[in-house]
Design an enzyme around this catalytic site. Structure first.
Site, mmCIF file in Angstrom:
data_model
loop_
_atom_site.group_PDB
_atom_site.id
_atom_site.type_symbol
_atom_site.label_atom_id
_atom_site.label_comp_id
_atom_site.label_asym_id
_atom_site.label_seq_id
_atom_site.Cartn_x
_atom_site.Cartn_y
_atom_site.Cartn_z
ATOM 1 N N LYS A 22 0.825 -1.208 0.000
ATOM 2 C CA LYS A 22 0.000 0.000 0.000
ATOM 3 C C LYS A 22 0.861 1.260 0.000
ATOM 4 C CE LYS A 22 -3.969 0.198 2.305
ATOM 5 N NZ LYS A 22 -3.805 -1.136 2.781
ATOM 6 N N ARG A 91 -3.678 2.687 8.302
ATOM 7 C CA ARG A 91 -3.980 1.428 7.621
ATOM 8 C C ARG A 91 -2.760 0.521 7.584
ATOM 9 N NH1 ARG A 91 -7.114 5.070 4.152
ATOM 10 N NH2 ARG A 91 -9.247 4.270 3.886
ATOM 11 N N MET A 102 -5.908 -7.466 8.196
ATOM 12 C CA MET A 102 -5.350 -6.693 9.292
ATOM 13 C C MET A 102 -6.209 -5.443 9.515
ATOM 14 S SD MET A 102 -1.257 -7.261 8.724
ATOM 15 C CE MET A 102 -1.298 -6.792 6.993
ATOM 16 N N HIS A 451 -2.601 -42.858 0.928
ATOM 17 C CA HIS A 451 -2.666 -43.686 -0.282
ATOM 18 C C HIS A 451 -3.728 -43.168 -1.243
ATOM 19 C CE1 HIS A 451 -4.226 -47.096 -2.694
ATOM 20 N NE2 HIS A 451 -2.947 -47.408 -2.804
ATOM 21 N N SER A 777 17.415 -40.892 -10.420
ATOM 22 C CA SER A 777 16.079 -40.296 -10.346
ATOM 23 C C SER A 777 15.744 -40.167 -8.864
ATOM 24 C CB SER A 777 15.043 -41.171 -11.046
ATOM 25 O OG SER A 777 13.759 -40.571 -10.957
ATOM 26 N N CYS A 845 11.170 -38.176 -9.739
ATOM 27 C CA CYS A 845 9.911 -38.825 -10.083
ATOM 28 C C CYS A 845 8.963 -38.911 -8.889
ATOM 29 C CB CYS A 845 10.152 -40.215 -10.660
ATOM 30 S SG CYS A 845 11.039 -41.324 -9.537
ATOM 31 N N TYR A 865 15.333 -33.450 -15.861
ATOM 32 C CA TYR A 865 13.895 -33.619 -16.094
ATOM 33 C C TYR A 865 13.161 -33.773 -14.771
ATOM 34 C CZ TYR A 865 14.453 -38.678 -15.272
ATOM 35 O OH TYR A 865 14.728 -39.901 -14.725
#
Length: 895
Positions: A22, A91, A102, A451, A777, A845, A865
């Protein structure tokens, strides 16, 4: 000396960390020459000192007094002077927008004397007393801790007594009476009087705003939005301007474009003869912003010009608060506006087309969380009633189906063409067929990494977990919530985005974005905007995106969604259902011959699975993980078996020999902590023939696909390696079988062999392991468990909520990677692995491969990756592109 206060002229929007959003934006508007009421900002650093010590910095009071004096000189009025007093608003303003979380205190400076002076100079006695009652009400609740409901009850009672339908119907005398009632209420509740000293009002208001940073609603909001708790809030002190001075005054909220759709135009609400809080409070009906053109065409024209200036300057949708005081327009606040996910993509495309931003900036303004929301169907919220129950939103989307209570029933009904919702207390691997058949999964237990949650997310199935209000009776095949009983076959609706369950069939709204990813067909509007963002992401990202896929169908879907291979194919999922009997036979084998017979029966089934996946991913890598979980998971439950045998014996019958053998096997394999027991590479080293069978199935699948003219690229991953010696022995077995198949078939079979890094020891000895591994991996699910010492099946429901409340976690480490602990292990393994083998391919993975924040970490850590569930592939692609963008103010990417 540290400076704690800045006037608007000495700040700017690049100082948001210090001045809050602000304060920084008010300073920016002032620098642009827009009409901003003068003021100053107390910094977030002052707040942090207050929160740490319980008191303000020693120099703060002096700095505030100095800036207040300058404000008074510029205004020609003093705070608290009896005639024409200067009044202030106080404020909050955090670095990140936290609307309404707030505190705000308006009209600071009024007292029993100055209210009379304000009435005289304004020419409106009613306005003066209305301003005073607002101050007493706000100050009493915000600063002095009086229950706000007491003030609301008091004004409601006075309106009833006067026959007033709203606040405007109260007279000046009524409001003066309300001030007296409010002050009496404060005295009764707190034992002190409302302060008549304007300086005391200002000081206490600033401290109250600081304190509101630690309020419950602010804390909850920060947790939801992942805003750090240690930032603190700035406090903006600003000259009051008044929209409640009559018909030629008013307040409003405006957007430079539609925040719901991103369409161009002026949007917002206006309320004549009102203060800003009246607009958002809903106590009176607003009019559309366009109505202001008729009410006050001059102010409307100025506002339109200022909005154009701000959008061009910020190069984004702007959210603006303004007040008109007797025909004079004042700009009270601006910020980059919040928007829906759809509007974010539309705006990114439109602003790029207009030349306001670059394509890369457009990509930076959308995110994977928003894309995920656009991909899932949703309920028509205007048509749903009261929710039956609430749980954890484990896997997003919306689904409708008949409640069923076991996997077999789910499969049976689904095969008959019926949509079903699988309802369980919690799921196990045995429930997988039912989960696949179901439109949604609903459990009364478990958390976001249970699970049910993990599997459902991987499949893109809607899931709500931990709906504790549900009393699930599997025997009676029903669940109850209070007095409501839901029998099997009753249709229910499950909202996986909100974690809600509704009775009946709530209407669904289909996702056009999902249709685009399924078919590749583009259409104007939202889909085109999403497609352009995806194209840009794919053009700049360096991370490949693969998918976790265990079936040909999953692999084909992942490829349609843009996956560049399979990063994890879990072979154990291929042993469920009817094949479980073959696994039982292998486990119960009394000699090598019986074991070989069971493995020989499994071999062609595994080979067929691999052929289908390799075909779906032809030409792309498919990383196949050898069996990982403990073998007892493929056997019946130990307790159930024991009870069944005991019941049979109690009835005088002889237990089936097979059941007795099974119980003996289960008892023999029983482990107190099976996830840290005989599983992963350990199984391959102690169960003769198991690895050879799986590797042969892979190799023969490669041969068949090669002979069919395909380009199979199978990779073999050994799980749970903790020592290089384990991998060395198992790799030798793998290469022996590959060589055998190559010789038998006459087709050279070359499958890179790597390992899953999911134990801290593996990460810490990655240099040695890389001598035997052609790729790594990271299995970040288990790596997180073993690093933290958590069991993800147990801990989330047990104490994660308490950890989140206490700030130990900002978010669950199973949802977003723990960079300090698990992340450090990842970096160590990457550095040491590549030092030993520079060409080492490295990916991830675990569940984190599809988490937006985690994708950015993996990019920065130098991985090649990420792999995630098929439905998360577009999210990972988008975030991988965003991760590769240059950091603001630099010419290089985030690596």
């Amino acid at each position: 000396m540290v400076r704690y206060v800045y006037d608007f002229a000495s700040g700017g929007r690049d100082m948001a960390d210090l001045l809050g959003g602000k304060g920084a934006n008010l300073a920016e508007m002032a620098r642009l020459g827009l009409p901003v009421p003068p003021g100053f900002t107390v910094t977030t650093e002052a707040c942090r000192v207050f929160l740490a010590t319980g008191s303000e910095p020693d120099t703060l009071a002096g700095e505030i007094a100095e800036h207040l004096a300058a404000l008074e000189r510029a205004a020609g009025r003093r705070l608290g002077q009896p005639d024409d007093p200067l009044l202030l608003s106080v404020r909050s303003g955090a670095r990140f927008s936290m609307p309404g979380m707030m505190e705000t205190i308006l009209d600071v400076g009024l007292d029993d004397d100055s209210v009379l002076g304000l009435a005289k100079t304004s020419g409106s006695e009613r306005f003066a007393w209305d301003s005073y009652r607002r101050l007493v009400q706000m100050f009493g609740s915000t600063v002095m801790g009086v229950d706000s409901a007491l003030f609301e009850n008091a004004i409601a009672g006075l309106k009833r007594a006067r026959g007033a339908k709203d606040d405007l119907a109260l007279t000046a005398a009524d409001l003066a009476e309300l001030v007296r009632i409010y002050k009496d209420l404060i005295r009764r509740e707190t034992g002190e009087d409302f302060p008549q000293s304007p300086a005391e009002q200002l000081g206490r208001a600033v401290r109250a705003v600081f304190t509101s940073w630690t309020g419950e609603r602010a804390r909850l909001y920060r947790r939801r939005e992942h805003i750090p708790d240690d930032l603190g809030t700035a406090v903006t002190v600003q000259t009051m301007v008044f929209g409640n001075l009559g018909a030629d005054s008013g307040s409003g909220v405006a957007f430079t474009r539609d925040p719901a759709t991103g369409r161009t135009g002026l949007y917002g609400d206006y309320l004549a003869n009102a203060q800003g809080e009246d607009v958002v409070a809903g106590i009176r009906n607003t009019v559309p912003l366009t109505a202001l053109e008729e009410l006050d065409p001059v102010s409307y024209g100025r506002l339109r010009d200022h909005m154009g200036t701000l959008e061009a300057h910020y190069r984004d949708l702007c959210d603006i608060e303004f007040t008109i005081e007797r025909g004079r327009l004042w700009m009270l606040q601006t910020r980059v506006g919040k928007r829906t996910a759809g509007a974010a993509f539309a705006l990114a495309a439109e602003l790029a087309d207009e030349g306001l931003i670059t394509a890369d900036e457009g990509l930076s303004r959308v995110d994977g969380d928003g894309l995920a929301r656009l991909m899932f169907p949703r309920f028509d919220t205007s048509a749903v009633g009261t929710a039956l129950a609430h749980g954890l939103p484990a896997s997003p989307g919306a689904a409708v189906g008949a409640a069923v209570f076991d996997s077999a029933e789910a499969v049976r009904r689904a095969a008959a063409g019926e949509d079903v919702v699988l309802v369980r207390q919690e799921t196990t691997p045995d429930d997988l067929p039912g989960m696949i058949a179901a439109q949604a999964v609903l459990t009364s237990r478990g958390g976001k990494t249970s699970h049910a949650a993990v599997v459902a997310r991987g499949m893109g199935t809607v899931c709500v977990c931990g709906a504790e209000e549900l009393d699930v009776d599997l025997v009676a095949r029903r669940f109850t919530v209070g007095d409501t009983v839901v029998e099997e076959g009753t249709v229910i609706s499950v909202d996986g985005s909100e974690g809600a369950v509704y009775p009946g069939a709530a209407p669904l709204v289909a996702s056009e974005v999902m249709r685009y990813f399924e078919t590749g067909e583009r259409s104007p509007g939202l889909v085109e905007s999403v497609a352009r963002a995806m194209e840009r992401a794919d053009g700049v990202r360096t991370l490949e995106v693969r998918a976790n896929a265990d079936t040909p169908e999953d692999a084909a879907r992942a490829r349609r969604f843009g996956a560049q291979g399979v990063g994890l194919c879990r072979t154990e999922h291929m042993f469920l259902g009817e094949r479980r009997k073959l696994v039982e036979a292998m486990i119960l084998a009394r000699d090598d011959s019986e074991r070989e017979k069971a493995l020989s029966a499994l071999l062609p089934l595994q080979r067929r699975d691999f052929i289908g996946i390799l075909e779906a991913m032809d030409g792309l890598p498919v990383t196949i993980r050898l069996i990982d979980p403990p073998l007892h998971e493929f056997l019946p439950d130990r307790t159930d078996l024991a009870v069944r045998l005991a019941t049979t014996e109690a009835q005088g019958d002889v237990p089936a020999a097979h059941d007795t053998e099974l119980l003996d096997a289960v008892n023999r394999m029983h482990e107190e902590n099976p996830m840290l027991g005989l599983r992963g590479v350990r199984l391959g080293l102690v169960v003769p023939g198991l690895v050879a069978m799986q590797v042969r199935a892979i190799a023969e699948a490669v041969v068949e696909r090669t002979r069919a003219g395909g380009s199979p690229r199978a990779e073999i991953m050994v799980p749970l390696v903790g020592a290089v010696e384990e991998l060395r022995i198992e790799r030798a077995e793998v290469e022996r079988v590959l060589a055998e198949v190559s010789e038998e078939s006459g087709v050279p079979v070359r499958c890179p062999v790597g390992t899953m890094i999911e134990l801290p020891r593996a990460a810490l000895t990655a240099g040695r392991i890389a001598e035997e591994a052609e790729f790594f991996s990271f299995g970040t699910n288990d790596l997180t468990q073993t690093t933290w010492g958590f069991s993800r099946d147990d801990v989330e429901a047990a104490f994660f909520s308490a950890y989140l409340d206490k700030g130990i976690f900002a978010t669950s480490p199973f949802e977003t990677l723990d960079r300090d602990g698990v992340g450090r292990l990842v970096r160590i393994a990457v550095d040491e692995g590549r030092a030993a083998r520079p060409e080492l391919k490295i990916g991830v993975c675990g569940e984190h491969g599809g988490d937006p924040a985690s994708v950015h970490f993996f990019h920065a850590a130098g991985l090649d990756y990420v792999s995630c569930s098929p439905f998360r592939v577009p999210v990972a692609r988008l975030e991988a592109g965003r991760a590769a963008l240059p950091e603001p103010g630099t010419g290089s990417d985030s690596r």
